[in-house]
Design a protein around this motif. Structure first.
Motif, short mmCIF file in Angstrom:
data_model
loop_
_atom_site.label_atom_id
_atom_site.label_comp_id
_atom_site.label_asym_id
_atom_site.label_seq_id
_atom_site.Cartn_x
_atom_site.Cartn_y
_atom_site.Cartn_z
N LYS A 51 0.81 -1.10 0.11
CA LYS A 51 0.13 0.01 0.11
C LYS A 51 0.86 1.22 0.09
O LYS A 51 0.60 2.16 -0.89
CB LYS A 51 -0.87 0.18 1.34
N ASN B 198 2.92 1.80 -3.53
CA ASN B 198 1.88 2.03 -4.26
C ASN B 198 1.45 3.46 -4.30
O ASN B 198 1.44 4.36 -5.28
CB ASN B 198 0.74 1.22 -4.47
N GLN C 55 2.26 6.43 -6.81
CA GLN C 55 1.17 7.32 -7.50
C GLN C 55 1.42 8.93 -7.42
O GLN C 55 1.06 9.34 -8.30
CB GLN C 55 0.04 6.57 -6.84
N THR D 133 -2.44 -3.23 -7.16
CA THR D 133 -1.12 -2.58 -7.65
C THR D 133 -1.31 -2.34 -9.03
O THR D 133 -1.79 -3.00 -9.98
CB THR D 133 0.06 -3.54 -7.52
N GLY D 134 -1.28 -0.91 -9.37
CA GLY D 134 -1.38 -0.25 -10.60
C GLY D 134 -2.81 0.16 -11.15
O GLY D 134 -2.81 0.70 -12.22
#
Lengths: 372, 372
Positions: free
Chosen positions: A61, A64, A68, B93-94
């Motif tokens: 988490k 990511n 992002q 994820t992604g």
């Protein structure tokens, strides 16, 4: 162009049993701030994004979210590779979608020969590799060690060099300086069989390395480790952490330090003095304590933890067979095998046998390849 | 618009010790072909993309490639949710990059209330959820079971219904038909506490479900399980596998079967006959064999494997305490607890005690939530 060079985030790492996730998030905010203040055109992350091949969900988490934030929210192009701590396959999830948003994640040797061009610069994104992988890729069994492999890879990359461009390699390996000896045979030995000689990397205008956590592990104008953005072990307690900001034209490299969120302190002294001094230190920081008392103090670790809750290691000066390896700056450039041999002999009082040494070399090779 | 409804891919699943990865890739090619031939405007995958929360690297490579093929190569918009077999975090994820390419992956309850509109249709992507999660989300402790939770979720979703649009729910849970009884209290009991009554789902024009592998588990005009695209266990040997093709205006549902790559056969007979008949069967297929010989045949499994290499289960008709549960089509709609109770009594010759039953219910609830 201007880019930020960082590496070895090791998201999910623990220091003994203490989670570093909150500190990693705070450190990340500093890094993001540096990127914004310096208005960089791209951010390079040279491997070991995660601390382990199968990170836990909390770590997933957090990473990511970081990626992002930098890429989708802040619109920084990202250039990243997998390191030996990452599972290339697990990390690769989503990479084909990332590329549409200028997030270039390379986890496979074959991708290293398709440079990413941003403004005046070609970036060659070389993930951590095993020697056998390189032998297979080039169908060349004469490749004996990582320096051979890197020579072959470099030759291949230069075929894709566009003239009038700056050529940057992003990689994750153990590189050893060429300044300590003129003899190239010996220089590779500085880091054992697992090191790339800096001379091998000469064709590149800048090499953004990950793997070693100390940015001073290598002293070279244009081949640099960024080191980790924060201290991950007691052996890193005295290192200054930060990131590099690189300008390509004119070429310039600037070091920007990041502040420790919770520092690691090396304390040495008598029990009574340590307790007396405790008020000078933060209970949130981490401590490596060397106790100089000669007499045995019952339950000393728990007693000290009342004052220093986050003790990550406790040593006693006057204890037989003190099993501690004192790293100094020079020692980091010795080969892992030599360091292990010294640790062995310090700990057990006698050196390794030939057989043990051979076995250790084999095991270290595996470790460097990230096999489990 | 026209969309394809599939679910329960369970990439990485094994049938006993046999990897199904190659079969899953072949089955996927059929599914891709169906999507192309029917020129669908979107593909819905209703959960359980992976077979386990931490899939191995081979499974990750295969699923990543499938999603990439459908979305980036074939340009199908994808609408997917996490199922109880997936780790929502790992699967996520992604996802923020995916959305830029019309691949909508919902792994969190909060995302279920932002419908994705494609042409005339609003898709509500509801990932597998635990009841506590729903209680927390709505700050409502009166939610006692999954049907209560789904009623609350449905009310919330209808607030986002655009008029003149078709409203499709994509979800992953155990739904039980309302046709077998008029009493709503009883109907929920059909599937135990873990079932959603189909009446709860009435506001939607179509509900694309995942969870049960048999598309005939529910018989409803507009609430459908697609089932898994291939047979994953002996209990699925007689099921026809495939996908639904849904047209929204005028509303139409079409079943398109997929061919088994390597089928599962249920064979029953005497050892000598089974061997005699072996030439009629493919050595690549999977076999569940019931041996009717009364006498003991030494090393019979290995002997049979010379003719049927992929035996996944072997039973003997004349063996005391035959521990086998015979599923038939109706049984699939019984509650997991009742099925377990029957299995227990078949196996041990006596029923569960009250205490054991309570314990089993607790454990089953955990399993349904995907806890480990």
């Amino acid at each position: 162009m201007r880019f930020l060079h960082t590496a070895d985030w090791h998201i999910g790492k623990t220091l003994n049993d203490f989670s570093l996730l909150a500190d990693q998030q705070e450190t990340f905010k500093q890094l993001e701030q540096v990127a914004k203040e310096n208005a960089v055109d791209a951010i390079v992350v040279a491997g070991d994004l995660y601390d382990r091949s199968i990170p836990n969900e909390a770590a997933i988490k957090v990473l990511n979210k970081m990626l992002q934030t930098l890429n989708l929210d802040d619109h920084f192009p990202l250039l990243a590779i997998s390191g030996n701590h990452d599972s290339a396959t697990r990390l690769s999830t989503g990479q084909d979608w990332f590329a549409y948003r200028s997030f270039y994640l390379s986890t496979d040797l074959s991708g290293a020969f398709s440079p990413i061009t941003i403004q005046d610069t070609q970036f060659f994104l070389l993930p951590f590799f095993g020697i056998q992988e390189v032998r297979n890729y080039f169908n060349d069994d004469t490749i004996k060690n990582v320096n051979d492999a890197m020579q072959r890879i470099t030759i291949e990359m230069t075929k894709y060099f566009a003239p009038n461009k700056t050529h940057v390699l992003v990689a994750h390996f153990f590189a050893a300086g060429s300044k300590r000896t003129a003899d190239s045979e010996t220089l590779v030995e500085v880091g054992g069989l697992s090191a790339v000689a800096t001379s091998t990397l000469a064709p590149f205008d800048y090499v953004a390395l990950g793997h070693l956590h100390n940015r001073k592990a290598l002293n070279d104008e244009k081949i640099k480790y960024s080191g980790s953005p924060m201290k991950f072990s007691v052996s890193e307690a005295k290192q200054e952490k930060g990131v590099w900001i690189i300008d390509t034209a004119p070429f310039n490299v600037k070091w920007v330090p990041l502040k420790p969120v919770h520092d690691i302190h090396l304390l040495k002294g008598k029990f009574a003095d340590l307790i007396k001094d405790a008020s000078n230190y933060s209970a949130e920081d981490f401590y490596d304590i060397e106790l100089t008392n000669k007499e045995r103090i019952p339950d000393v670790l728990n007693k000290l933890r009342e004052y220093y809750p986050k003790i990550v290691s406790l040593h006693r000066t006057h204890q037989a067979r003190q099993a501690r390896l004192n790293f100094d700056k020079k020692r980091v450039q010795e080969s892992p095998l030599d360091l292990l041999a010294e640790f062995y002999s310090q700990t057990l009082g006698s050196g390794m046998t030939e057989k043990q040494r051979a076995w250790a070399e084999k095991a270290l090779t595996k470790v460097m390849k990230g096999e489990e």
